[in-house]
Design a protein around this motif. Structure first.
Motif, PDB file in Angstrom:
ATOM      1  N   ARG A 136       0.859  -1.191   0.000  1.00 30.37           N
ATOM      2  CA  ARG A 136       0.000   0.000   0.000  1.00 30.37           C
ATOM      3  C   ARG A 136       0.889   1.233   0.000  1.00 30.37           C
ATOM      4  N   SER A 137       0.582   2.165  -0.838  1.00 33.66           N
ATOM      5  CA  SER A 137       1.331   3.419  -0.869  1.00 33.66           C
ATOM      6  C   SER A 137       0.926   4.286   0.323  1.00 33.66           C
ATOM      7  N   TYR A 138       1.681   5.323   0.553  1.00 32.02           N
ATOM      8  CA  TYR A 138       1.368   6.290   1.613  1.00 32.02           C
ATOM      9  C   TYR A 138      -0.031   6.868   1.395  1.00 32.02           C
ATOM     10  N   GLU A 139      -0.335   7.195   0.154  1.00 31.55           N
ATOM     11  CA  GLU A 139      -1.634   7.797  -0.155  1.00 31.55           C
ATOM     12  C   GLU A 139      -2.786   6.821   0.113  1.00 31.55           C
ATOM     13  N   THR A 140      -2.593   5.553  -0.259  1.00 28.73           N
ATOM     14  CA  THR A 140      -3.635   4.549  -0.014  1.00 28.73           C
ATOM     15  C   THR A 140      -3.862   4.363   1.478  1.00 28.73           C
ATOM     16  N   GLN A 141      -2.775   4.315   2.247  1.00 31.69           N
ATOM     17  CA  GLN A 141      -2.901   4.144   3.690  1.00 31.69           C
ATOM     18  C   GLN A 141      -3.572   5.354   4.331  1.00 31.69           C
ATOM     19  N   THR A 142      -3.321   6.527   3.794  1.00 34.49           N
ATOM     20  CA  THR A 142      -3.956   7.740   4.310  1.00 34.49           C
ATOM     21  C   THR A 142      -5.475   7.635   4.234  1.00 34.49           C
ATOM     22  N   LYS A 143      -5.965   7.224   3.077  1.00 35.52           N
ATOM     23  CA  LYS A 143      -7.409   7.100   2.887  1.00 35.52           C
ATOM     24  C   LYS A 143      -7.983   5.977   3.751  1.00 35.52           C
ATOM     25  N   LEU A 144      -7.293   4.839   3.790  1.00 34.68           N
ATOM     26  CA  LEU A 144      -7.777   3.697   4.555  1.00 34.68           C
ATOM     27  C   LEU A 144      -7.866   4.031   6.043  1.00 34.68           C
TER      28      LEU A 144
ATOM     29  N   ARG B  87      -1.241   4.594  11.085  1.00 36.33           N
ATOM     30  CA  ARG B  87      -1.335   5.935  10.523  1.00 36.33           C
ATOM     31  C   ARG B  87      -0.479   5.997   9.248  1.00 36.33           C
ATOM     32  N   PRO B  88      -0.762   6.938   8.368  1.00 36.06           N
ATOM     33  CA  PRO B  88       0.034   7.052   7.135  1.00 36.06           C
ATOM     34  C   PRO B  88       1.526   7.176   7.445  1.00 36.06           C
ATOM     35  N   GLY B  89       2.340   6.360   6.770  1.00 34.33           N
ATOM     36  CA  GLY B  89       3.774   6.384   6.989  1.00 34.33           C
ATOM     37  C   GLY B  89       4.262   5.389   8.023  1.00 34.33           C
ATOM     38  N   TYR B  90       3.335   4.725   8.707  1.00 36.14           N
ATOM     39  CA  TYR B  90       3.714   3.782   9.765  1.00 36.14           C
ATOM     40  C   TYR B  90       3.309   2.348   9.441  1.00 36.14           C
ATOM     41  N   SER B  91       2.746   2.124   8.282  1.00 34.85           N
ATOM     42  CA  SER B  91       2.255   0.791   7.934  1.00 34.85           C
ATOM     43  C   SER B  91       3.344  -0.098   7.342  1.00 34.85           C
ATOM     44  N   GLU B  92       3.397  -1.347   7.815  1.00 38.19           N
ATOM     45  CA  GLU B  92       4.332  -2.314   7.235  1.00 38.19           C
ATOM     46  C   GLU B  92       3.991  -2.604   5.781  1.00 38.19           C
ATOM     47  N   HIS B  93       2.746  -2.415   5.408  1.00 35.42           N
ATOM     48  CA  HIS B  93       2.356  -2.668   4.017  1.00 35.42           C
ATOM     49  C   HIS B  93       3.098  -1.743   3.056  1.00 35.42           C
ATOM     50  N   GLN B  94       3.505  -0.566   3.528  1.00 31.86           N
ATOM     51  CA  GLN B  94       4.243   0.370   2.670  1.00 31.86           C
ATOM     52  C   GLN B  94       5.650  -0.133   2.374  1.00 31.86           C
ATOM     53  N   THR B  95       6.151  -1.095   3.161  1.00 35.11           N
ATOM     54  CA  THR B  95       7.483  -1.645   2.907  1.00 35.11           C
ATOM     55  C   THR B  95       7.490  -2.606   1.729  1.00 35.11           C
ATOM     56  N   GLY B  96       6.305  -3.110   1.335  1.00 36.96           N
ATOM     57  CA  GLY B  96       6.236  -4.110   0.275  1.00 36.96           C
ATOM     58  C   GLY B  96       6.582  -5.501   0.763  1.00 36.96           C
ATOM     59  N   LEU B  97       6.698  -5.662   2.098  1.00 36.66           N
ATOM     60  CA  LEU B  97       7.106  -6.937   2.691  1.00 36.66           C
ATOM     61  C   LEU B  97       6.011  -7.557   3.560  1.00 36.66           C
ATOM     62  N   ALA B  98       4.862  -6.909   3.650  1.00 38.06           N
ATOM     63  CA  ALA B  98       3.775  -7.388   4.505  1.00 38.06           C
ATOM     64  C   ALA B  98       2.561  -7.767   3.654  1.00 38.06           C
ATOM     65  N   PHE B  99       1.872  -8.831   4.094  1.00 38.25           N
ATOM     66  CA  PHE B  99       0.729  -9.342   3.339  1.00 38.25           C
ATOM     67  C   PHE B  99      -0.366  -9.818   4.298  1.00 38.25           C
ATOM     68  N   ASP B 100      -1.595  -9.492   3.962  1.00 42.83           N
ATOM     69  CA  ASP B 100      -2.742  -9.996   4.716  1.00 42.83           C
ATOM     70  C   ASP B 100      -3.387 -11.124   3.924  1.00 42.83           C
ATOM     71  N   LEU B 101      -3.530 -12.289   4.553  1.00 41.25           N
ATOM     72  CA  LEU B 101      -4.165 -13.425   3.890  1.00 41.25           C
ATOM     73  C   LEU B 101      -5.680 -13.309   3.961  1.00 41.25           C
ATOM     74  N   ILE B 102      -6.333 -13.697   2.875  1.00 40.44           N
ATOM     75  CA  ILE B 102      -7.790 -13.602   2.769  1.00 40.44           C
ATOM     76  C   ILE B 102      -8.364 -14.986   2.457  1.00 40.44           C
TER      77      ILE B 102
END
Length: 294
Positions: A120-128, A147-162
């Motif tokens: 997730r980009s910074y912008e996507t996390q901001t909205k979420l 919060r925006p800028g603090y998400s592990e998803h922004q690293t490209g190394l984190a994944f949520d299983l569905i």
């Protein structure tokens, strides 16, 4: 003489301005901090008697990291933010291993979808994050959303299983499979039960973080990443969002409005305050001149 006096004033302004553009000679370009923490409690039946590591958290400019046993480990939590411009995309190695993990779970009979939530980009996390705040309030949102800028998803190394039902994976047996086998693919379950104080987030059985070869050792320890490597975790330092990693800006030197200026090296007197202007005369190192900037 008065004309040269004015020209010199321009020269001084030009010389000082040019100096202010030079990068300061920092002892290091990165900021380093050392944090330690003490392990508490247990996760499942796993002992936490492992010796506590001491992490050196390094400011890389747009993100923080530590050196793991085998690889560099990007750090992203409520104390170590990512720059708004940090945009690595989905890590290809992590994605390849995730697809193997999903295939293995499906083969074992677990209803896991091929779809997942990854980068997730910074912008996507901001909205979420704002959507969650609007829905549940800021205090509640901070327990389960970064919060925006603090998400592990922004690293490209984190994944949520569905799951195949479209919901995040929380089923007990599937969650246990991840605790037992995610490390075989280089992942750890990032937010463990009983580790809310250390990570700053509620438990998330579905949230996987890729760390590579060291995953098995981390998983076996039963520790959060904060405890295992010894860097600071927990809640945000204050209600004010901490600043993002930045490179120090050079400081513009200042001199009195008038006085005596002593040259430390050969300096040109030019017709205009620009580097390309022709040289009219010069001062050698050690010579001085009385000036008035007003």
């Amino acid at each position: 003489m008065k004309k040269r006096y004015v020209i010199l004033s321009g020269l001084l302004a030009l010389t000082l301005a040019a100096c202010s553009q030079e990068k300061p000679k920092n002892e290091e370009n990165t900021q380093k901090t050392e944090q330690t923490s003490q392990p508490e409690g247990t996760v499942g039946s796993k002992s936490q008697s492992s010796s506590q590591k001491k992490a050196e958290v390094v400011n890389k400019g747009d993100h923080y990291s530590i050196q793991g046993k085998y690889d560099e480990i990007v750090v992203a939590n409520k104390h170590y933010p990512l720059s708004k411009d940090y945009n690595p995309g989905e890590n290809p190695t992590a994605k390849a291993e995730l697809l193997k993990l999903i295939a293995a779970m499906q083969a074992a009979g677990y209803p896991i979808s091929d779809h997942y939530s990854g980068f997730r980009s910074y912008e996507t996390q901001t909205k979420l994050y704002q959507d969650y705040v609007n829905q549940d309030g800021k205090e509640a949102a901070d327990r389960y959303s970064a919060r925006p800028g603090y998400s592990e998803h922004q690293t490209g190394l984190a994944f949520d299983l569905i799951g195949t039902n479209g919901e995040l994976v929380t089923e007990e047996k599937a969650a246990q499979w991840l605790l037992d086998h995610a490390a075989d693919y280089g992942f750890v379950v990032r937010y463990l039960k009983g580790k809310e104080k250390e990570t700053g987030y509620m438990a998330e059985e579905w949230h996987l973080r890729y760390v590579g070869k060291e995953a098995k050792e981390i998983a076996a320890s039963g520790l959060s990443l904060e405890e295992y490597y010894g860097f600071e975790g927990g809640d945000y330092a204050s209600s004010v969002t901490p600043s993002k990693p930045t490179t120090p800006s050079p400081q513009t030197p200042s001199i009195p409005a008038q006085g005596v200026y002593r040259f430390t090296k050969r300096s040109s007197i030019k017709a205009e305050a620009r580097m390309s202007a022709p040289e009219l005369a010069y001062y050698d190192a050690g010579q001085s001149v009385t000036y008035d900037r007003v």
